[in-house]
Design a protein around this motif. Structure first.
Motif: not given
Ligand SMILES: [Zn+2]
Length: 426
Positions: A336-340
Protein backbone atom coordinates in the motif's frame (compact mmCIF):
# COMPACT_ATOMS: atom_id res chain seq x y z
CA UNK A 1 18.83 4.15 6.77
CA UNK A 2 18.33 0.96 4.79
CA UNK A 3 17.54 0.90 1.07
CA UNK A 4 13.94 -0.34 1.61
CA UNK A 5 13.31 2.49 4.06
CA UNK A 6 14.66 5.10 1.63
CA UNK A 7 12.56 3.61 -1.17
CA UNK A 8 9.39 3.74 0.95
CA UNK A 9 10.04 7.34 1.99
CA UNK A 10 10.60 8.38 -1.64
CA UNK A 11 7.31 6.76 -2.69
CA UNK A 12 5.27 8.29 0.13
CA UNK A 13 6.79 11.77 -0.07
CA UNK A 14 6.72 12.03 -3.87
CA UNK A 15 3.02 11.13 -4.00
CA UNK A 16 2.31 13.60 -1.21
CA UNK A 17 4.31 16.33 -3.02
CA UNK A 18 2.39 15.84 -6.29
CA UNK A 19 -1.04 15.94 -4.67
CA UNK A 20 -0.13 18.93 -2.53
CA UNK A 21 1.26 20.74 -5.58
CA UNK A 22 -2.08 20.15 -7.32
CA UNK A 23 -3.90 21.62 -4.30
CA UNK A 24 -1.68 24.71 -4.30
CA UNK A 25 -1.97 25.28 -8.06
CA UNK A 26 -5.74 24.93 -7.68
CA UNK A 27 -5.75 27.53 -4.89
CA UNK A 28 -3.65 29.93 -7.00
CA UNK A 29 -6.31 29.85 -9.70
CA UNK A 30 -8.55 31.88 -7.41
CA UNK A 31 -9.85 34.85 -9.32
CA UNK A 32 -11.93 37.84 -8.18
CA UNK A 33 -14.24 37.56 -11.21
CA UNK A 34 -15.97 34.46 -12.62
CA UNK A 35 -14.70 32.95 -15.88
CA UNK A 36 -16.33 34.08 -19.14
CA UNK A 37 -19.63 32.35 -19.83
CA UNK A 38 -20.16 31.40 -16.18
CA UNK A 39 -20.97 34.87 -14.82
CA UNK A 40 -24.57 33.92 -14.07
CA UNK A 41 -23.88 30.74 -12.07
CA UNK A 42 -23.37 32.50 -8.76
CA UNK A 43 -24.61 35.92 -7.69
CA UNK A 44 -21.57 38.21 -7.10
CA UNK A 45 -21.65 37.65 -3.34
CA UNK A 46 -22.12 33.89 -3.78
CA UNK A 47 -19.22 33.80 -6.25
CA UNK A 48 -16.87 35.17 -3.56
CA UNK A 49 -18.30 32.56 -1.17
CA UNK A 50 -17.64 29.79 -3.71
CA UNK A 51 -13.99 30.85 -3.84
CA UNK A 52 -13.79 30.99 -0.04
CA UNK A 53 -15.40 27.57 0.16
CA UNK A 54 -12.83 26.12 -2.26
CA UNK A 55 -9.95 27.71 -0.29
CA UNK A 56 -11.27 26.46 3.04
CA UNK A 57 -11.57 22.93 1.65
CA UNK A 58 -8.05 23.14 0.19
CA UNK A 59 -6.57 24.20 3.53
CA UNK A 60 -8.34 21.35 5.30
CA UNK A 61 -7.22 18.70 2.79
CA UNK A 62 -3.62 19.97 2.74
CA UNK A 63 -3.47 19.83 6.54
CA UNK A 64 -5.06 16.42 6.86
CA UNK A 65 -2.77 14.98 4.13
CA UNK A 66 0.26 16.51 5.83
CA UNK A 67 -0.68 15.02 9.21
CA UNK A 68 -1.34 11.57 7.76
CA UNK A 69 1.89 11.63 5.72
CA UNK A 70 3.92 12.84 8.70
CA UNK A 71 2.44 10.12 10.92
CA UNK A 72 3.34 7.46 8.32
CA UNK A 73 6.89 8.77 7.97
CA UNK A 74 7.37 8.86 11.76
CA UNK A 75 5.98 5.34 12.06
CA UNK A 76 8.57 4.14 9.53
CA UNK A 77 11.50 6.14 10.96
CA UNK A 78 10.90 5.02 14.54
CA UNK A 79 10.37 1.31 13.83
CA UNK A 80 6.64 1.55 14.46
CA UNK A 81 5.87 -1.29 12.02
CA UNK A 82 8.01 -3.99 13.72
CA UNK A 83 6.57 -2.81 17.04
CA UNK A 84 2.96 -3.05 15.80
CA UNK A 85 3.68 -6.44 14.23
CA UNK A 86 5.22 -7.71 17.47
CA UNK A 87 2.20 -6.55 19.48
CA UNK A 88 -0.21 -8.18 17.01
CA UNK A 89 1.78 -11.46 17.04
CA UNK A 90 1.87 -11.59 20.86
CA UNK A 91 -1.83 -10.81 21.20
CA UNK A 92 -2.68 -13.48 18.59
CA UNK A 93 -0.38 -16.08 20.22
CA UNK A 94 -2.05 -15.56 23.60
CA UNK A 95 -5.40 -16.66 22.14
CA UNK A 96 -4.16 -20.23 21.73
CA UNK A 97 -5.18 -20.95 18.10
CA UNK A 98 -3.07 -23.27 15.94
CA UNK A 99 -0.20 -21.83 13.82
CA UNK A 100 -2.42 -20.85 10.85
CA UNK A 101 -5.10 -19.34 13.13
CA UNK A 102 -2.47 -17.33 15.02
CA UNK A 103 -1.01 -15.97 11.76
CA UNK A 104 -4.48 -14.99 10.55
CA UNK A 105 -5.48 -13.25 13.78
CA UNK A 106 -2.10 -11.46 13.94
CA UNK A 107 -2.62 -10.23 10.37
CA UNK A 108 -6.15 -8.99 11.10
CA UNK A 109 -5.00 -7.21 14.27
CA UNK A 110 -2.01 -5.62 12.50
CA UNK A 111 -3.95 -4.28 9.48
CA UNK A 112 -7.12 -3.51 11.48
CA UNK A 113 -5.14 -1.70 14.18
CA UNK A 114 -3.24 0.49 11.71
CA UNK A 115 -6.43 1.30 9.77
CA UNK A 116 -8.17 2.25 13.00
CA UNK A 117 -5.21 4.47 13.91
CA UNK A 118 -5.42 6.30 10.57
CA UNK A 119 -9.21 6.71 11.06
CA UNK A 120 -8.58 8.24 14.48
CA UNK A 121 -6.02 10.65 13.01
CA UNK A 122 -8.54 11.75 10.39
CA UNK A 123 -11.45 12.05 12.82
CA UNK A 124 -10.69 15.65 13.95
CA UNK A 125 -10.55 16.70 10.29
CA UNK A 126 -13.87 15.11 9.40
CA UNK A 127 -15.48 16.61 12.52
CA UNK A 128 -14.14 20.01 11.50
CA UNK A 129 -15.30 19.52 7.90
CA UNK A 130 -18.87 18.57 8.84
CA UNK A 131 -19.54 20.79 11.85
CA UNK A 132 -17.38 23.85 11.14
CA UNK A 133 -16.65 24.15 7.42
CA UNK A 134 -19.88 22.78 5.88
CA UNK A 135 -21.80 24.47 8.69
CA UNK A 136 -20.22 27.87 7.98
CA UNK A 137 -21.21 27.65 4.31
CA UNK A 138 -24.73 26.53 5.17
CA UNK A 139 -24.51 22.94 3.83
CA UNK A 140 -24.43 20.93 7.01
CA UNK A 141 -27.65 19.24 8.12
CA UNK A 142 -25.90 16.38 9.95
CA UNK A 143 -26.62 16.21 13.67
CA UNK A 144 -23.93 14.88 16.05
CA UNK A 145 -26.11 11.78 16.58
CA UNK A 146 -26.27 11.09 12.81
CA UNK A 147 -22.52 11.69 12.53
CA UNK A 148 -21.70 9.21 15.31
CA UNK A 149 -24.19 6.61 14.03
CA UNK A 150 -22.80 6.93 10.47
CA UNK A 151 -19.27 6.34 11.78
CA UNK A 152 -20.31 3.31 13.82
CA UNK A 153 -22.30 1.76 10.96
CA UNK A 154 -19.43 2.48 8.55
CA UNK A 155 -16.88 0.90 10.88
CA UNK A 156 -19.05 -2.19 11.45
CA UNK A 157 -19.74 -2.66 7.75
CA UNK A 158 -16.03 -2.11 6.99
CA UNK A 159 -15.03 -4.60 9.67
CA UNK A 160 -17.46 -7.28 8.44
CA UNK A 161 -16.82 -6.86 4.69
CA UNK A 162 -13.15 -5.83 4.85
CA UNK A 163 -12.44 -8.36 7.60
CA UNK A 164 -13.97 -11.21 5.58
CA UNK A 165 -12.03 -10.27 2.44
CA UNK A 166 -8.79 -9.76 4.35
CA UNK A 167 -9.15 -13.09 6.21
CA UNK A 168 -9.73 -14.88 2.92
CA UNK A 169 -6.70 -13.26 1.27
CA UNK A 170 -4.39 -13.87 4.24
CA UNK A 171 -5.55 -17.46 4.52
CA UNK A 172 -4.96 -18.17 0.81
CA UNK A 173 -1.48 -16.62 0.94
CA UNK A 174 -0.49 -18.43 4.15
CA UNK A 175 -1.77 -21.76 2.88
CA UNK A 176 -0.59 -21.60 -0.76
CA UNK A 177 2.12 -18.91 -0.94
CA UNK A 178 2.39 -15.93 -3.33
CA UNK A 179 1.07 -18.03 -6.24
CA UNK A 180 -2.37 -17.83 -4.60
CA UNK A 181 -2.80 -14.27 -5.93
CA UNK A 182 -5.17 -15.66 -8.58
CA UNK A 183 -7.38 -17.12 -5.85
CA UNK A 184 -7.25 -13.77 -4.02
CA UNK A 185 -8.33 -12.06 -7.24
CA UNK A 186 -11.31 -14.38 -7.65
CA UNK A 187 -12.28 -13.75 -4.03
CA UNK A 188 -12.00 -9.94 -4.45
CA UNK A 189 -14.15 -10.08 -7.60
CA UNK A 190 -16.83 -12.11 -5.78
CA UNK A 191 -16.85 -9.59 -2.93
CA UNK A 192 -17.15 -6.68 -5.41
CA UNK A 193 -20.17 -8.22 -7.14
CA UNK A 194 -21.77 -9.16 -3.83
CA UNK A 195 -21.43 -5.55 -2.67
CA UNK A 196 -23.16 -4.30 -5.81
CA UNK A 197 -25.95 -6.82 -5.24
CA UNK A 198 -26.23 -5.85 -1.59
CA UNK A 199 -26.11 -2.06 -2.13
CA UNK A 200 -29.93 -1.76 -2.20
CA UNK A 201 -30.00 -3.53 1.18
CA UNK A 202 -27.10 -1.59 2.72
CA UNK A 203 -27.95 1.97 1.63
CA UNK A 204 -31.19 2.02 3.66
CA UNK A 205 -28.93 1.69 6.73
CA UNK A 206 -27.85 5.26 5.98
CA UNK A 207 -30.78 6.80 4.10
CA UNK A 208 -34.54 6.54 4.23
CA UNK A 209 -35.96 5.47 0.86
CA UNK A 210 -39.57 6.39 0.04
CA UNK A 211 -41.35 5.63 -3.23
CA UNK A 212 -41.66 8.74 -5.41
CA UNK A 213 -45.28 9.89 -5.27
CA UNK A 214 -47.60 9.45 -8.28
CA UNK A 215 -47.76 12.49 -10.51
CA UNK A 216 -46.34 14.13 -13.63
CA UNK A 217 -42.68 13.68 -12.54
CA UNK A 218 -43.09 9.98 -11.88
CA UNK A 219 -44.95 9.55 -15.18
CA UNK A 220 -42.21 11.39 -17.13
CA UNK A 221 -39.44 9.32 -15.55
CA UNK A 222 -41.27 6.04 -16.18
CA UNK A 223 -41.85 7.03 -19.80
CA UNK A 224 -38.18 7.89 -20.23
CA UNK A 225 -37.07 4.58 -18.66
CA UNK A 226 -39.47 2.68 -20.92
CA UNK A 227 -38.26 4.55 -24.01
CA UNK A 228 -34.63 3.59 -23.36
CA UNK A 229 -35.53 -0.01 -22.39
CA UNK A 230 -34.64 0.27 -18.71
CA UNK A 231 -36.72 -2.03 -16.50
CA UNK A 232 -37.27 0.12 -13.48
CA UNK A 233 -38.10 -1.85 -10.33
CA UNK A 234 -38.15 1.07 -7.95
CA UNK A 235 -38.23 4.85 -8.04
CA UNK A 236 -37.47 6.46 -4.72
CA UNK A 237 -36.72 9.68 -2.98
CA UNK A 238 -33.94 9.69 -0.43
CA UNK A 239 -33.65 11.98 2.59
CA UNK A 240 -30.27 13.45 1.59
CA UNK A 241 -31.37 16.68 3.28
CA UNK A 242 -30.86 15.02 6.66
CA UNK A 243 -27.09 15.28 6.04
CA UNK A 244 -26.42 17.97 3.48
CA UNK A 245 -28.14 20.65 1.42
CA UNK A 246 -26.41 19.34 -1.73
CA UNK A 247 -28.54 17.47 -4.28
CA UNK A 248 -27.82 14.23 -6.13
CA UNK A 249 -29.34 11.23 -7.90
CA UNK A 250 -28.09 7.67 -8.20
CA UNK A 251 -28.96 4.17 -9.21
CA UNK A 252 -28.29 1.02 -7.30
CA UNK A 253 -28.57 -2.70 -7.86
CA UNK A 254 -27.80 -5.23 -10.56
CA UNK A 255 -29.90 -7.31 -12.96
CA UNK A 256 -33.63 -7.01 -12.38
CA UNK A 257 -33.28 -5.24 -9.03
CA UNK A 258 -32.53 -1.78 -10.39
CA UNK A 259 -33.63 1.27 -8.49
CA UNK A 260 -33.31 4.95 -9.11
CA UNK A 261 -33.06 7.22 -6.10
CA UNK A 262 -33.47 11.00 -6.18
CA UNK A 263 -32.27 13.14 -3.30
CA UNK A 264 -35.07 15.25 -1.85
CA UNK A 265 -32.69 18.22 -2.23
CA UNK A 266 -32.72 17.66 -6.01
CA UNK A 267 -36.52 17.55 -6.14
CA UNK A 268 -36.82 20.85 -4.29
CA UNK A 269 -34.56 22.93 -6.53
CA UNK A 270 -34.90 21.50 -10.04
CA UNK A 271 -37.82 21.71 -12.45
CA UNK A 272 -39.48 18.58 -13.82
CA UNK A 273 -37.66 18.89 -17.19
CA UNK A 274 -34.34 19.36 -15.40
CA UNK A 275 -34.84 16.29 -13.20
CA UNK A 276 -35.79 14.21 -16.25
CA UNK A 277 -32.63 15.47 -18.00
CA UNK A 278 -30.48 14.47 -14.99
CA UNK A 279 -32.06 11.01 -15.09
CA UNK A 280 -31.47 10.85 -18.84
CA UNK A 281 -27.79 11.33 -17.98
CA UNK A 282 -27.88 8.55 -15.36
CA UNK A 283 -29.69 6.23 -17.78
CA UNK A 284 -27.03 7.13 -20.36
CA UNK A 285 -24.38 5.63 -18.09
CA UNK A 286 -26.38 2.41 -17.99
CA UNK A 287 -27.34 2.32 -21.70
CA UNK A 288 -23.81 3.06 -22.92
CA UNK A 289 -22.35 0.26 -20.78
CA UNK A 290 -20.34 2.60 -18.54
CA UNK A 291 -21.28 0.77 -15.36
CA UNK A 292 -20.29 -2.59 -16.84
CA UNK A 293 -17.06 -1.16 -18.29
CA UNK A 294 -16.04 0.56 -15.03
CA UNK A 295 -16.65 -2.67 -13.10
CA UNK A 296 -14.60 -4.67 -15.61
CA UNK A 297 -11.72 -2.16 -15.47
CA UNK A 298 -11.91 -2.28 -11.65
CA UNK A 299 -11.67 -6.10 -11.65
CA UNK A 300 -8.71 -6.06 -14.08
CA UNK A 301 -6.98 -3.40 -11.98
CA UNK A 302 -7.33 -5.49 -8.82
CA UNK A 303 -5.88 -8.48 -10.69
CA UNK A 304 -2.86 -6.48 -11.86
CA UNK A 305 -2.28 -5.09 -8.38
CA UNK A 306 -2.53 -8.54 -6.77
CA UNK A 307 -0.02 -9.91 -9.27
CA UNK A 308 2.41 -7.08 -8.41
CA UNK A 309 1.75 -7.81 -4.74
CA UNK A 310 2.70 -11.47 -5.27
CA UNK A 311 6.08 -10.27 -6.64
CA UNK A 312 6.61 -8.08 -3.58
CA UNK A 313 5.96 -11.05 -1.26
CA UNK A 314 8.98 -12.82 -2.77
CA UNK A 315 11.23 -9.81 -2.06
CA UNK A 316 12.47 -10.89 1.35
CA UNK A 317 15.12 -8.17 1.85
CA UNK A 318 12.36 -5.53 1.68
CA UNK A 319 10.89 -6.91 4.92
CA UNK A 320 14.16 -7.62 6.70
CA UNK A 321 15.52 -4.16 5.75
CA UNK A 322 12.64 -2.67 7.73
CA UNK A 323 13.06 -5.02 10.69
CA UNK A 324 9.92 -6.99 9.75
CA UNK A 325 9.29 -10.73 9.48
CA UNK A 326 8.13 -11.51 5.94
CA UNK A 327 4.37 -12.11 6.13
CA UNK A 328 1.34 -11.52 3.89
CA UNK A 329 -0.09 -8.88 6.23
CA UNK A 330 3.16 -6.87 6.52
CA UNK A 331 3.48 -7.25 2.73
CA UNK A 332 -0.01 -5.82 2.19
CA UNK A 333 0.84 -2.74 4.22
CA UNK A 334 4.23 -2.18 2.51
CA UNK A 335 2.55 -2.69 -0.85
CA UNK A 336 0.00 0.00 0.00
CA UNK A 337 2.78 2.45 0.88
CA UNK A 338 4.99 1.63 -2.13
CA UNK A 339 1.99 1.95 -4.45
CA UNK A 340 1.32 5.60 -3.49
CA UNK A 341 2.82 7.04 -6.74
CA UNK A 342 1.26 4.30 -8.89
CA UNK A 343 -2.10 4.96 -7.19
CA UNK A 344 -1.91 8.58 -8.32
CA UNK A 345 -1.33 7.40 -11.89
CA UNK A 346 -4.17 4.86 -11.67
CA UNK A 347 -6.53 7.48 -10.17
CA UNK A 348 -5.63 9.87 -12.98
CA UNK A 349 -6.45 7.22 -15.59
CA UNK A 350 -9.65 6.29 -13.79
CA UNK A 351 -10.74 9.94 -13.65
CA UNK A 352 -9.90 10.38 -17.33
CA UNK A 353 -12.15 7.45 -18.27
CA UNK A 354 -14.87 8.70 -15.92
CA UNK A 355 -14.82 12.25 -17.36
CA UNK A 356 -15.12 10.80 -20.85
CA UNK A 357 -18.14 8.79 -19.69
CA UNK A 358 -19.69 11.95 -18.23
CA UNK A 359 -19.49 13.73 -21.61
CA UNK A 360 -21.02 10.69 -23.32
CA UNK A 361 -23.85 10.48 -20.76
CA UNK A 362 -24.54 14.22 -21.18
CA UNK A 363 -24.77 13.75 -24.93
CA UNK A 364 -27.05 10.74 -24.48
CA UNK A 365 -29.35 12.71 -22.16
CA UNK A 366 -29.47 15.62 -24.59
CA UNK A 367 -30.38 13.29 -27.45
CA UNK A 368 -32.92 11.11 -25.67
CA UNK A 369 -34.77 14.01 -24.03
CA UNK A 370 -34.17 16.32 -27.02
CA UNK A 371 -33.57 19.04 -24.45
CA UNK A 372 -29.88 19.87 -24.08
CA UNK A 373 -30.91 23.18 -22.53
CA UNK A 374 -32.72 21.42 -19.66
CA UNK A 375 -29.59 19.45 -18.75
CA UNK A 376 -27.44 22.58 -19.04
CA UNK A 377 -29.71 24.52 -16.71
CA UNK A 378 -29.80 21.56 -14.27
CA UNK A 379 -25.98 21.53 -14.22
CA UNK A 380 -25.94 25.29 -13.63
CA UNK A 381 -28.37 24.95 -10.73
CA UNK A 382 -26.44 22.07 -9.18
CA UNK A 383 -23.18 24.04 -9.46
CA UNK A 384 -24.91 26.95 -7.73
CA UNK A 385 -26.32 24.69 -5.02
CA UNK A 386 -22.90 23.08 -4.39
CA UNK A 387 -21.01 26.44 -4.47
CA UNK A 388 -18.89 24.73 -7.15
CA UNK A 389 -15.38 26.02 -7.79
CA UNK A 390 -15.60 27.40 -11.34
CA UNK A 391 -11.83 27.72 -11.79
CA UNK A 392 -10.21 24.34 -11.05
CA UNK A 393 -6.59 23.87 -12.15
CA UNK A 394 -6.06 21.22 -14.91
CA UNK A 395 -3.62 19.22 -12.74
CA UNK A 396 -6.15 19.16 -9.91
CA UNK A 397 -8.89 18.10 -12.32
CA UNK A 398 -6.66 15.34 -13.74
CA UNK A 399 -5.87 13.92 -10.30
CA UNK A 400 -9.19 14.39 -8.52
CA UNK A 401 -12.19 15.11 -10.73
CA UNK A 402 -14.35 12.24 -11.91
CA UNK A 403 -16.58 14.88 -13.57
CA UNK A 404 -15.44 17.44 -16.17
CA UNK A 405 -15.35 21.11 -15.14
CA UNK A 406 -18.73 22.81 -15.57
CA UNK A 407 -17.48 25.15 -18.33
CA UNK A 408 -16.50 22.17 -20.52
CA UNK A 409 -19.78 20.32 -19.96
CA UNK A 410 -21.81 23.43 -20.78
CA UNK A 411 -19.72 24.10 -23.90
CA UNK A 412 -20.30 20.52 -25.12
CA UNK A 413 -24.06 20.81 -24.49
CA UNK A 414 -24.17 24.20 -26.18
CA UNK A 415 -22.59 22.78 -29.33
CA UNK A 416 -25.14 19.92 -29.29
CA UNK A 417 -27.96 22.43 -28.93
CA UNK A 418 -26.53 24.41 -31.85
CA UNK A 419 -26.41 21.24 -33.98
CA UNK A 420 -30.02 20.43 -33.05
CA UNK A 421 -31.15 23.94 -33.97
CA UNK A 422 -29.21 23.70 -37.22
CA UNK A 423 -30.65 20.33 -38.24
CA UNK A 424 -34.12 21.45 -37.02
CA UNK A 425 -34.04 24.47 -39.26
CA UNK A 426 -33.18 22.17 -42.18
ZN1 LIG B 1 -22.59 10.95 -14.60
Amino acid sequence: MTTPLILLLICILSAWAVSTLAELLNALRRSPTPPAGLEDIHAPEAYARSQDYASANTRLRVRSDAVLTLATVLLLLFNGLPLADGLAQNAAASLGFGPLGTDLVAGLLFIGGLLLLSQLLQLPFSLYQTFVLEERFGFNRTTPATFILDRIKGLLLGAVIGGTLLSGILWLLHAYGPGAWIGCWALAAVVMFTLQLLAPVMLPLFFRFEPLEQGPLRRDIEQLAQRVGFSLTGLFTVDGSRRSAKGNAFFTGLGNKRRIALFDTLLNDLSRQEIVAVLGHELGHWKLGHIRRTTLVGVLKIGALLWLFSLLLRWESLFTGLGLQPSPHAGLLLFGLLMAPLSLVLDTLHNLLSRRHEFQADRYAAEVTKQPEALASALRKLARQHLANLTPHPLYVALNHSHPPLAQRLAALESLAAQTRHSGSG
